[in-house]
Design a protein around this motif. Structure first.
Motif, PDB file in Angstrom:
ATOM      1  N   PRO A 128      79.070 100.391  49.154  1.00 38.02           N
ATOM      2  CA  PRO A 128      79.094  99.200  49.984  1.00 38.02           C
ATOM      3  C   PRO A 128      79.814  98.026  49.360  1.00 38.02           C
ATOM      4  N   GLU A 182      84.202  94.833  58.605  1.00 41.31           N
ATOM      5  CA  GLU A 182      83.686  95.670  57.524  1.00 41.31           C
ATOM      6  C   GLU A 182      82.783  96.781  58.068  1.00 41.31           C
ATOM      7  N   LYS A 183      81.988  96.467  59.073  1.00 42.83           N
ATOM      8  CA  LYS A 183      81.126  97.508  59.664  1.00 42.83           C
ATOM      9  C   LYS A 183      81.969  98.601  60.304  1.00 42.83           C
ATOM     10  N   THR A 184      83.071  98.219  60.909  1.00 43.99           N
ATOM     11  CA  THR A 184      83.967  99.206  61.507  1.00 43.99           C
ATOM     12  C   THR A 184      84.524 100.135  60.442  1.00 43.99           C
ATOM     13  N   MET A 237      83.141 100.831  57.567  1.00 51.51           N
ATOM     14  CA  MET A 237      82.061 101.661  57.036  1.00 51.51           C
ATOM     15  C   MET A 237      81.769 102.832  57.966  1.00 51.51           C
ATOM     16  N   ASN A 238      81.851 102.590  59.258  1.00 55.53           N
ATOM     17  CA  ASN A 238      81.623 103.675  60.209  1.00 55.53           C
ATOM     18  C   ASN A 238      82.687 104.750  60.092  1.00 55.53           C
ATOM     19  N   TYR A 290      69.550 100.324  52.900  1.00 56.65           N
ATOM     20  CA  TYR A 290      70.857 100.196  52.269  1.00 56.65           C
ATOM     21  C   TYR A 290      71.082 101.314  51.259  1.00 56.65           C
ATOM     22  N   CYS A 340      81.786 106.589  56.038  1.00 55.32           N
ATOM     23  CA  CYS A 340      80.376 106.335  55.752  1.00 55.32           C
ATOM     24  C   CYS A 340      79.952 106.780  54.357  1.00 55.32           C
ATOM     25  N   ASP A 342      82.466  90.436  59.183  1.00 55.72           N
ATOM     26  CA  ASP A 342      81.352  91.385  59.144  1.00 55.72           C
ATOM     27  C   ASP A 342      81.604  92.545  60.107  1.00 55.72           C
ATOM     28  N   LEU A 343      82.089  92.218  61.290  1.00 58.43           N
ATOM     29  CA  LEU A 343      82.391  93.267  62.269  1.00 58.43           C
ATOM     30  C   LEU A 343      83.501  94.176  61.750  1.00 58.43           C
TER      31      LEU A 343
END
Length: 417
Positions: free
Chosen positions: A375, A363-365, A367-368, A130, A371, A360-361
């Motif tokens: 966080p 938020e991950k999108t 972040m990608n 992390y 980047c 969660d999905l």
């Protein structure tokens, strides 16, 4: 009945649904997205932390929900009107108003990190990756403050007793200057048996602003002398120009643990309901997908739910009751009598966990796509549900599967495959 009064109608008819984002939960993207999804699914009330930034995030979501209302209705979801926005306050130490803390540099390298595994909010991050992924300086891990909502599950599992909590208490000045002027609809006071003087201190700050509110709620866990304590609080608050809800806090912040947690909520709800206190009774604390089923089994829900029949029970509606009808009241205020039903259910940890796969999905999108962002709130403010319509309607479908238990005879099957 106008859309303005639909949440009050839900209270009267016994199908009030409240989303509890968390009195200490300050993760703005999650608050925004949870508010949006549950609003479009048909929630009557959204309960958030008494933090101006959190309130603003929820209000932004409500505005977007208004723009998407027609589409939600076309898709068969339960949206009827915008829900009331509520903030939670406390008159003393309370598990809902705390944050976990520890110094991660003291954690042994060979620790199995049970705290990280057990945290339902993903608020503890100790894995070195992390720090690299989010470009954090040094070993800047530990509790992500905005995500922590104080459930306390990490404390007993720490093998080295390194985790402690930081509590806070609502102050009258903060209420008068920061919370009440922000356009909220309702206030909930968290209290405990034996804190009448503390409750009164807080009430004196709220009372002058009752004309701005549509609802007042009191949340209290069980304890010796509970009913007498609640009666004393009502005597302190009366006369009330707005409806009153007693929130029975059965087993706080545990709804996502398992089916059995709802028993405490129902048992406490029965206790308060049978006392015949003026006001509505609403469950919380351990509520989950089994709560409505069990309420129906013990006869505590209005049997006419979902079939269009009017409740012909003993509820008063503008007939004197226990609430005065004043010029400030939007309409005559109903008051359940002792043999009435549970007016509604509030869902917290279970409601949030139910949507976590989609959020969660999302938020991950985000972040990608960015980047280099940290966080926390700044990163995921880009993760807005309305910007990803596929995930938006998946989230609303999950939310509707819970909301519809109170609104319809059967649970909706409108879940994403």
């Amino acid at each position: 009945m106008t859309n303005l009064h639909f949440p009050l109608h839900s209270l009267r008819e016994g199908h009030w649904f409240k989303l509890i984002c968390g009195a200490s939960f300050q993760h703005l993207p999650a608050v925004r997205n949870l508010t949006l999804a549950y609003t479009l699914a048909g929630a009557d009330c959204i309960d958030v932390a008494a933090d101006p930034a959190v309130i603003a995030a929820a209000q932004a979501a409500l505005q977007v929900a208004g723009e998407l209302a027609s589409e939600a209705q076309r898709r068969g979801f339960g949206f009827k009107s915008l829900p009331w926005l509520m903030v939670s306050l406390n008159d003393g130490e309370d598990p809902h108003f705390r944050k976990a803390e520890f110094n991660p540099t003291l954690c042994p390298a060979d620790c199995p990190r049970p705290c990280e595994k057990i945290c339902p909010a993903d608020a503890i991050r100790l894995t070195p990756r992390y720090a690299n992924a989010f470009h954090l300086p040094g070993n800047n891990s530990g509790v992500i403050d905005s995500r922590c909502y104080g459930c306390g599950r990490c404390i007993p599992v720490c093998p080295y007793d390194l985790i402690y909590t930081r509590s806070y208490v609502s102050t009258p000045d903060a209420i008068a200057k920061q919370v009440v002027p922000t356009g909220i609809d309702a206030v909930e006071i968290h209290t405990q048996v034996g804190r009448k003087a503390d409750f009164e201190r807080l009430w004196r700050a709220i009372a002058p602003n009752l004309h701005r509110l549509k609802l007042i709620a009191v949340s209290c866990p069980d304890g010796e002398g509970l009913i007498e304590y609640l009666r004393s609080l009502y005597e302190l608050m009366e006369p009330l120009p707005i409806p009153l809800v007693w929130q029975t806090d059965g087993r706080p912040m545990s709804g996502d643990i398992g089916a059995g947690t709802t028993h405490a909520a129902i048992k406490l709800g029965q206790k308060v309901l049978s006392a015949g206190l003026p006001g509505y009774v609403q469950l919380a604390g351990g509520t989950n997908s089994h709560t409505v089923i069990k309420l129906k089994a013990v006869g505590l829900l209005n049997p006419s739910l979902g079939n269009g029949k009017e409740d012909t029970g003993t509820r008063g509606w503008g007939d004197g009751g226990n609430f005065p009808v004043t010029s400030d009241s939007p309409m005559p205020v109903p008051c359940p009598m002792p043999d009435a039903y549970i007016a509604g259910v509030a869902y917290g940890s279970y409601a949030r966990v139910l949507l976590s796969p989609v959020l969660d999905l999302l938020e991950k999108t985000a972040m990608n796509e960015d980047c280099l962002s940290p966080p926390d709130n700044q990163t995921a403010m880009n993760a807005r549900l309305e910007d990803n319509r596929d995930l938006l309607w998946q989230a609303v479908a999950y939310a509707h599967s819970l909301v519809s238990q109170l609104k319809l005879p059967q649970v909706s099957s409108n879940l994403p495959l």
